[in-house]
Write a protein that holds these residues in place. Structure first.
Motif, PDB file in Angstrom:
ATOM      1  N   ALA A 106       0.842  -1.196   0.000  1.00  0.00           N
ATOM      2  CA  ALA A 106       0.000   0.000   0.000  1.00  0.00           C
ATOM      3  C   ALA A 106       0.877   1.245   0.000  1.00  0.00           C
ATOM      4  O   ALA A 106       1.970   1.250   0.555  1.00  0.00           O
ATOM      5  N   SER A 120      -3.304   1.940  -3.362  1.00  0.00           N
ATOM      6  CA  SER A 120      -2.474   0.824  -3.807  1.00  0.00           C
ATOM      7  C   SER A 120      -1.636   1.226  -5.017  1.00  0.00           C
ATOM      8  O   SER A 120      -1.739   2.344  -5.522  1.00  0.00           O
ATOM      9  N   ASN A 159      -6.192  -6.281  -3.496  1.00  0.00           N
ATOM     10  CA  ASN A 159      -5.588  -5.008  -3.868  1.00  0.00           C
ATOM     11  C   ASN A 159      -6.626  -4.039  -4.426  1.00  0.00           C
ATOM     12  O   ASN A 159      -6.290  -2.996  -4.944  1.00  0.00           O
TER      13      ASN A 159
END
Length: 319
Positions: free
Chosen positions: A118, A163, A231
């Motif tokens: 992240a 992300s 994600n």
């Protein structure tokens, strides 16, 4: 002739007697080369080292355990001790510290690709203006400084807690000056629909303001990856807006330019509708060249950038 034959027969008989009384193993050992004996000594030493490895003191076992370490998604180094034969070891135990009783099997988890880390960045500093939008814990920020009209203004776009899939685009700027409101460019052009990856450093967009008035620019942000649910931030349409006001006497607004042109038209014609229409037609043609890239399509672009499409001619004339 009989005596040599007699000696040969005696020799054969003696050999047979010795072979009968001496075991074959002893015969093989007696004729074994010295090099073979040395190899056996080395094999004995190797077997001794293998026994030590089974006792957990072999350095190679520690090396194999250390290679099983992977980095977590937050960037912190951690040792992954889970193997194909059992669950992860508790920190502080022999297995976790690399002194396992047997050399660990290669970790299957260590061979897979982890979730992209992240991205967490602080809001840009040193900018005079910022605009932000937040969704699902992700903050989308557009920052810029004031720039003189006629020079490119840079809009720095960043994100925090998103992300590696995050991206953004700049929409077509709109312009108004108290009169009509219009898009400065053709929104159907690919340049205004393209998304750019933000990564960890963000992305810079630029635009040049050429007329006094107010410009509004929408920036759109998305952060999703349907092929990787871990994600996927679930952000498909997040918008923030930058608004820039230009007040420069050297760069009049579209309305001012048109009003000045109408005043000249009245002075230089007989005031008839035909005469004024013809004058304004010719004046419009003199203001710009046709924009073959088909990007500029407004009165703003035609009168201040001096380029535009057919729509620019039409918008100028109607102003």
């Amino acid at each position: 002739m009989k005596r040599p034959l007699y000696y040969l027969l005696c020799a054969i008989a003696c050999t047979s007697m010795v072979g009968a009384t001496m075991p074959m193993a002893a015969i093989a050992e007696a004729i074994q080369p010295q090099a073979t004996a040395e190899q056996r000594a080395q094999a004995d030493a190797t077997n001794s080292d293998t026994g030590k490895a089974e006792d957990g003191t072999n350095a190679n076992a520690k090396a194999d355990t250390a290679e099983d370490g992977t980095a977590t998604s937050t960037g912190t180094s951690a040792v992954n001790t889970e193997s194909a034969n059992g669950p992860a070891a508790t920190p502080g135990t022999a297995a976790a510290t690399g002194t396992a009783t047997t050399a660990p099997a290669p970790s299957l988890r260590a061979q897979t690709n982890g979730t992209p880390a992240a991205i967490s960045t602080t809001s840009p500093t040193g900018y005079a203006h910022t605009a932000t939008a937040t969704q699902n814990g992700v903050t989308f920020t557009v920052s810029w400084n004031d720039a003189p009209a006629g020079t490119a203004t840079t809009f720095h776009v960043t994100q925090a807690n998103g992300s590696s899939q995050a991206k953004a685009r700049m929409d077509v700027p709109t312009y108004w000056d108290g009169g009509g409101q219009e898009s400065a460019c053709d929104p159907s052009r690919p340049a205004w629909a393209s998304y750019y990856s933000l990564g960890t450093t963000g992305h810079d967009f630029t635009f040049e303001f050429t007329a006094s008035g107010t410009y509004r620019i929408h920036f759109y942000f998305m952060d999703n990856d349907r092929n990787d649910p871990q994600n996927d931030k679930g952000i498909y349409y997040l918008r923030t807006t930058a608004e820039v006001t230009v007040n420069d006497a050297a760069r009049p607004s579209v309305t001012q330019i048109v009003n000045n042109a109408v005043a000249r038209c009245r002075q230089q014609t007989d005031g008839s509708e035909y005469g004024m229409a013809l004058w304004l037609h010719d004046w419009t043609l003199d203001q710009l060249e046709y924009n073959h890239s088909l990007n500029w399509c407004s009165a703003e672009s035609g009168l201040t950038r001096h380029q535009g499409t057919c729509e620019s001619y039409q918008r100028i004339y109607l102003s």
